[in-house]
Design an enzyme around this catalytic site. Structure first.
Site, PDB file in Angstrom:
ATOM      1  N   GLU A  34       0.852  -1.200   0.000  1.00  0.00           N
ATOM      2  CA  GLU A  34       0.000   0.000   0.000  1.00  0.00           C
ATOM      3  C   GLU A  34       0.884   1.245   0.000  1.00  0.00           C
ATOM      4  O   GLU A  34       1.824   1.328   0.791  1.00  0.00           O
ATOM      5  CB  GLU A  34      -0.926  -0.031   1.232  1.00  0.00           C
ATOM      6  CG  GLU A  34      -1.626   1.257   1.574  1.00  0.00           C
ATOM      7  CD  GLU A  34      -2.510   1.826   0.451  1.00  0.00           C
ATOM      8  OE1 GLU A  34      -3.281   1.059  -0.154  1.00  0.00           O
ATOM      9  OE2 GLU A  34      -2.396   3.045   0.181  1.00  0.00           O
ATOM     10  N   GLN A  35       0.532   2.206  -0.854  1.00  0.00           N
ATOM     11  CA  GLN A  35       1.367   3.404  -0.954  1.00  0.00           C
ATOM     12  C   GLN A  35       1.287   4.308   0.287  1.00  0.00           C
ATOM     13  O   GLN A  35       2.266   4.961   0.654  1.00  0.00           O
ATOM     14  CB  GLN A  35       1.001   4.212  -2.189  1.00  0.00           C
ATOM     15  CG  GLN A  35      -0.410   4.795  -2.154  1.00  0.00           C
ATOM     16  CD  GLN A  35      -0.783   5.558  -3.422  1.00  0.00           C
ATOM     17  OE1 GLN A  35       0.023   5.684  -4.328  1.00  0.00           O
ATOM     18  NE2 GLN A  35      -1.992   6.046  -3.483  1.00  0.00           N
ATOM     19  N   ARG A 103     -17.110   4.179   5.447  1.00  0.00           N
ATOM     20  CA  ARG A 103     -16.005   3.532   4.716  1.00  0.00           C
ATOM     21  C   ARG A 103     -14.919   3.048   5.668  1.00  0.00           C
ATOM     22  O   ARG A 103     -14.369   1.963   5.493  1.00  0.00           O
ATOM     23  CB  ARG A 103     -15.375   4.502   3.713  1.00  0.00           C
ATOM     24  CG  ARG A 103     -16.295   5.004   2.654  1.00  0.00           C
ATOM     25  CD  ARG A 103     -15.576   6.001   1.777  1.00  0.00           C
ATOM     26  NE  ARG A 103     -14.604   5.322   0.954  1.00  0.00           N
ATOM     27  CZ  ARG A 103     -14.857   4.881  -0.273  1.00  0.00           C
ATOM     28  NH1 ARG A 103     -16.025   5.068  -0.822  1.00  0.00           N
ATOM     29  NH2 ARG A 103     -13.935   4.260  -0.954  1.00  0.00           N
ATOM     30  N   TYR A 208     -27.859   9.793   3.609  1.00  0.00           N
ATOM     31  CA  TYR A 208     -28.251   8.654   4.456  1.00  0.00           C
ATOM     32  C   TYR A 208     -27.453   8.671   5.753  1.00  0.00           C
ATOM     33  O   TYR A 208     -26.325   9.161   5.795  1.00  0.00           O
ATOM     34  CB  TYR A 208     -28.125   7.307   3.733  1.00  0.00           C
ATOM     35  CG  TYR A 208     -26.788   6.967   3.127  1.00  0.00           C
ATOM     36  CD1 TYR A 208     -25.780   6.368   3.853  1.00  0.00           C
ATOM     37  CD2 TYR A 208     -26.547   7.224   1.784  1.00  0.00           C
ATOM     38  CE1 TYR A 208     -24.569   6.033   3.266  1.00  0.00           C
ATOM     39  CE2 TYR A 208     -25.336   6.900   1.190  1.00  0.00           C
ATOM     40  CZ  TYR A 208     -24.352   6.306   1.938  1.00  0.00           C
ATOM     41  OH  TYR A 208     -23.157   5.983   1.358  1.00  0.00           O
ATOM     42  N   ASP A 286     -11.797  -0.701  -8.998  1.00  0.00           N
ATOM     43  CA  ASP A 286     -11.702   0.505  -9.821  1.00  0.00           C
ATOM     44  C   ASP A 286     -10.565   0.421 -10.843  1.00  0.00           C
ATOM     45  O   ASP A 286     -10.606   1.104 -11.872  1.00  0.00           O
ATOM     46  CB  ASP A 286     -11.475   1.739  -8.930  1.00  0.00           C
ATOM     47  CG  ASP A 286     -12.769   2.264  -8.316  1.00  0.00           C
ATOM     48  OD1 ASP A 286     -13.823   1.620  -8.500  1.00  0.00           O
ATOM     49  OD2 ASP A 286     -12.725   3.319  -7.655  1.00  0.00           O
TER      50      ASP A 286
HETATM   51  C1  LIG Z   1     -18.688   9.798  -3.421  1.00  0.00           C
HETATM   52  C2  LIG Z   1     -18.561   8.357  -3.693  1.00  0.00           C
HETATM   53  C3  LIG Z   1     -19.492   7.532  -3.132  1.00  0.00           C
HETATM   54  C4  LIG Z   1     -19.413   6.178  -3.348  1.00  0.00           C
HETATM   55  N1  LIG Z   1     -20.361   5.411  -2.786  1.00  0.00           N
HETATM   56  C5  LIG Z   1     -20.313   4.094  -3.007  1.00  0.00           C
HETATM   57  C6  LIG Z   1     -21.296   3.238  -2.434  1.00  0.00           C
HETATM   58  O1  LIG Z   1     -22.204   3.701  -1.735  1.00  0.00           O
HETATM   59  N2  LIG Z   1     -21.222   1.903  -2.691  1.00  0.00           N
HETATM   60  C7  LIG Z   1     -20.215   1.392  -3.471  1.00  0.00           C
HETATM   61  O2  LIG Z   1     -20.209   0.163  -3.695  1.00  0.00           O
HETATM   62  N3  LIG Z   1     -19.252   2.166  -4.013  1.00  0.00           N
HETATM   63  C8  LIG Z   1     -19.267   3.492  -3.796  1.00  0.00           C
HETATM   64  N4  LIG Z   1     -18.301   4.279  -4.327  1.00  0.00           N
HETATM   65  C9  LIG Z   1     -17.221   3.686  -5.138  1.00  0.00           C
HETATM   66  C10 LIG Z   1     -16.151   3.004  -4.287  1.00  0.00           C
HETATM   67  O3  LIG Z   1     -15.679   3.867  -3.288  1.00  0.00           O
HETATM   68  C11 LIG Z   1     -14.957   2.545  -5.124  1.00  0.00           C
HETATM   69  O4  LIG Z   1     -15.420   1.947  -6.301  1.00  0.00           O
HETATM   70  C12 LIG Z   1     -14.119   1.523  -4.330  1.00  0.00           C
HETATM   71  O5  LIG Z   1     -13.505   2.185  -3.243  1.00  0.00           O
HETATM   72  C13 LIG Z   1     -13.066   0.868  -5.202  1.00  0.00           C
HETATM   73  O6  LIG Z   1     -12.291   0.007  -4.428  1.00  0.00           O
HETATM   74  P1  LIG Z   1     -10.838  -0.405  -4.921  1.00  0.00           P
HETATM   75  O7  LIG Z   1     -10.307  -1.322  -3.890  1.00  0.00           O
HETATM   76  O8  LIG Z   1     -10.883  -0.846  -6.326  1.00  0.00           O
HETATM   77  O9  LIG Z   1     -10.002   0.955  -4.942  1.00  0.00           O
HETATM   78  P2  LIG Z   1      -9.659   1.931  -3.758  1.00  0.00           P
HETATM   79  O10 LIG Z   1     -10.609   1.782  -2.635  1.00  0.00           O
HETATM   80  O11 LIG Z   1      -9.462   3.267  -4.391  1.00  0.00           O
HETATM   81  O12 LIG Z   1      -8.239   1.416  -3.211  1.00  0.00           O
HETATM   82  C14 LIG Z   1      -7.045   1.520  -3.969  1.00  0.00           C
HETATM   83  C15 LIG Z   1      -5.875   1.422  -2.998  1.00  0.00           C
HETATM   84  O13 LIG Z   1      -4.675   1.316  -3.741  1.00  0.00           O
HETATM   85  C16 LIG Z   1      -3.701   2.207  -3.221  1.00  0.00           C
HETATM   86  N5  LIG Z   1      -2.807   2.573  -4.331  1.00  0.00           N
HETATM   87  C17 LIG Z   1      -3.147   3.289  -5.418  1.00  0.00           C
HETATM   88  N6  LIG Z   1      -2.066   3.440  -6.230  1.00  0.00           N
HETATM   89  C18 LIG Z   1      -1.059   2.781  -5.638  1.00  0.00           C
HETATM   90  C19 LIG Z   1       0.315   2.584  -5.994  1.00  0.00           C
HETATM   91  N7  LIG Z   1       0.818   3.085  -7.136  1.00  0.00           N
HETATM   92  N8  LIG Z   1       1.116   1.865  -5.160  1.00  0.00           N
HETATM   93  C20 LIG Z   1       0.607   1.330  -3.996  1.00  0.00           C
HETATM   94  N9  LIG Z   1      -0.688   1.506  -3.604  1.00  0.00           N
HETATM   95  C21 LIG Z   1      -1.507   2.204  -4.422  1.00  0.00           C
HETATM   96  C22 LIG Z   1      -4.527   3.374  -2.709  1.00  0.00           C
HETATM   97  O14 LIG Z   1      -3.811   4.160  -1.770  1.00  0.00           O
HETATM   98  C23 LIG Z   1      -5.740   2.662  -2.118  1.00  0.00           C
HETATM   99  O15 LIG Z   1      -5.522   2.281  -0.787  1.00  0.00           O
HETATM  100  C24 LIG Z   1     -18.362   5.638  -4.145  1.00  0.00           C
HETATM  101  C25 LIG Z   1     -17.406   6.474  -4.704  1.00  0.00           C
HETATM  102  C26 LIG Z   1     -17.507   7.824  -4.491  1.00  0.00           C
HETATM  103  C27 LIG Z   1     -16.495   8.709  -5.138  1.00  0.00           C
END
Ligand SMILES: Cc1cc2nc3c(=O)[nH]c(=O)nc-3n(C[C@H](O)[C@H](O)[C@H](O)COP(=O)(O)OP(=O)(O)OC[C@H]3O[C@@H](n4cnc5c(N)ncnc54)[C@H](O)[C@@H]3O)c2cc1C
Length: 390
Positions: A34-35, A103, A208, A286
């Site tokens: 993790e960064q 979150r 909510y 994502d």
């Molecule tokens: C306002 C808002 C509301 C939302 N509400 C909802 C909801 O109600 N329900 C829902 O399902 N989704 C919701 N989402 C979407 C959801 O938050 C994301 O889709 C989800 O967090 C994606 O998870 P992830 O693990 O793919 O990425 P992330 O949670 O973004 O995690 C990525 C991780 O990788 C790390 N990282 C990134 N680059 C590097 C690197 N180069 N080297 C090392 N580490 C790195 C980051 O620091 C982070 O910890 C919402 C989004 C927003 C913007």
């Protein structure tokens, strides 16, 4: 077979911690890089719908989720000015739980589960470049050091380095919408556990309660010609948010009056990645399919991906066939969800006039005359259980 297999996960977000836990529970030796120098989450809410909750349950975390986050009773769409209900999706009648979480609480549940399963998390490990071939994935870290690893999962979010290694660069486009987010302390612990959307011309606001009514989570969206930066942590002035929603119902105006720290970001559309796994590298969350927040599915899709990828790696003898199976099970569904989320903003933002009146009337009548039919419209989304495909 995963027993003893060395797997490295890039990113300790929701998807990264979930896949690390799922893999370690099946016997893999998992490391998460993790960064950030601490695992922390922005102060915001997150809706874990039944399709994500089944994954939490299968990971053994159903009770922890239920303890941290109340079940939502309904999702209610309301007219922006009068606050009248236009559509109510009753979630109570459903035996599949829908949770409103903070979150930080969800991340903490996943972090603890990962640790208990034997996952190690290394902080301050920012990856700057990723390459892969049939024998290894190589990570280059800030500072210039490199590691070659037998299998890497890129769960590194919106600005994924892993995605760039598998897919040609694509440029996201600005959707013409910006969003504010904030949490507002509540006095009343008896606030109904419902997600509410007030729909206005060119704007909508989702609210909510979190943590049993301690906080109200707010996400407010406005159409704009101007461009705003992508990324979650740009502060904005609360007066600007209040002015944008000044003609909304009194309950919204009163709520926003108490907002003191608000963040603004631009909403961009990204294409779903073409390639989700190749060589010794796979993508999830994502990193593979960033989505607009209008269906609250980004984290739920990341949970689903985590389960399916861990299962495919466990069931298949070869990494290449596991990746093919994973992409086949996930890509079409995620593309459909991303499209549906994009269309939701148009439905929420209708301008006053005959079309808006007819659309709202149809929603009202549908919910009143055939409530089951209205709820069944979401079966494809919430009724999907990736853990049943074992
Ligand atoms: C306002 C808002 C509301 C939302 N509400 C909802 C909801 O109600 N329900 C829902 O399902 N989704 C919701 N989402 C979407 C959801 O938050 C994301 O889709 C989800 O967090 C994606 O998870 P992830 O693990 O793919 O990425 P992330 O949670 O973004 O995690 C990525 C991780 O990788 C790390 N990282 C990134 N680059 C590097 C690197 N180069 N080297 C090392 N580490 C790195 C980051 O620091 C982070 O910890 C919402 C989004 C927003 C913007």
């Amino acid at each position: 077979m995963l027993i003893g297999q060395e797997i490295t996960v890039l990113g300790a977000g929701i998807g990264g911690l979930a896949v690390a836990t799922a893999l370690a529970q099946r016997g893999a030796q998992v490391r998460v890089l993790e960064q950030a120098d601490a695992i922390r989450e922005v102060g915001a809410g997150l809706q874990v719908s039944p399709n994500g909750a089944v994954v939490m349950k299968a990971l053994g975390l159903g009770k922890a989720l239920a303890a941290a986050a109340p079940r939502a009773r309904a999702v209610v769409l309301r007219d922006f000015r009068r606050g009248d209900p236009v559509f109510r999706l009753d979630l109570d009648r459903d035996d599949r739980p829908y949770h409103l979480t903070h979150r930080a609480d969800l991340i903490e549940i996943l972090r603890q589960a990962a640790t208990e399963a034997g996952v190690t998390v290394e902080l301050g490990r920012k990856v700057e470049a990723v390459t892969t071939d049939d024998s290894a994935t190589t990570l280059r870290f800030a500072g210039g050091s490199e590691e070659s690893l037998p299998l890497v999962i890129g769960a590194d979010g919106l600005q994924s380095q892993a995605r760039a290694a598998l897919n040609p660069a694509t440029r996201p486009f600005f959707t013409g919408q910006v969003a504010w987010r904030c949490t507002i302390p509540l006095d009343a612990a008896d606030t109904a556990p419902e997600a509410t959307v007030h729909m206005g011309p060119g704007r909508h606001i989702v609210t909510y309660p979190l943590r049993g009514g301690e906080l109200m989570n707010v996400v407010a969206v406005e159409e704009r010609d101007g461009w705003a930066a992508e990324g979650w942590n740009h502060k904005d002035r609360p007066e600007i948010l209040r002015a944008a929603f000044a003609d909304f119902a009194p309950e919204i105006r009163d709520l926003l009056f108490r907002a003191d720290q608000v963040y603004l970001w631009g909403l961009f559309r990204h294409p779903v990645a073409k390639t989700w796994g190749q060589g010794r590298l796979a993508l999830l969350g994502d990193a593979a399919h960033p989505t607009l927040p209008f269906l609250a599915q980004g984290a739920n899709m990341a949970l689903e991906d985590a389960w399916v990828l861990a299962d495919a790696l466990d069931q298949e003898d070869h990494i290449a066939t596991a990746f093919t199976r994973y992409q086949a099970l996930r890509k079409t569904r995620c593309a459909r969800i991303v499209d549906a989320a994009s269309r939701n903003a148009e439905n929420y933002h209708l301008r006053p006039g005959p079309y808006r009146a007819a659309a709202h009337l149809a929603l009202k009548l549908g919910a009143r005359l055939a409530p089951n039919l209205a709820a069944n419209r979401f079966d494809w989304l919430y009724g999907h259980d990736v853990t049943a495909r074992r």
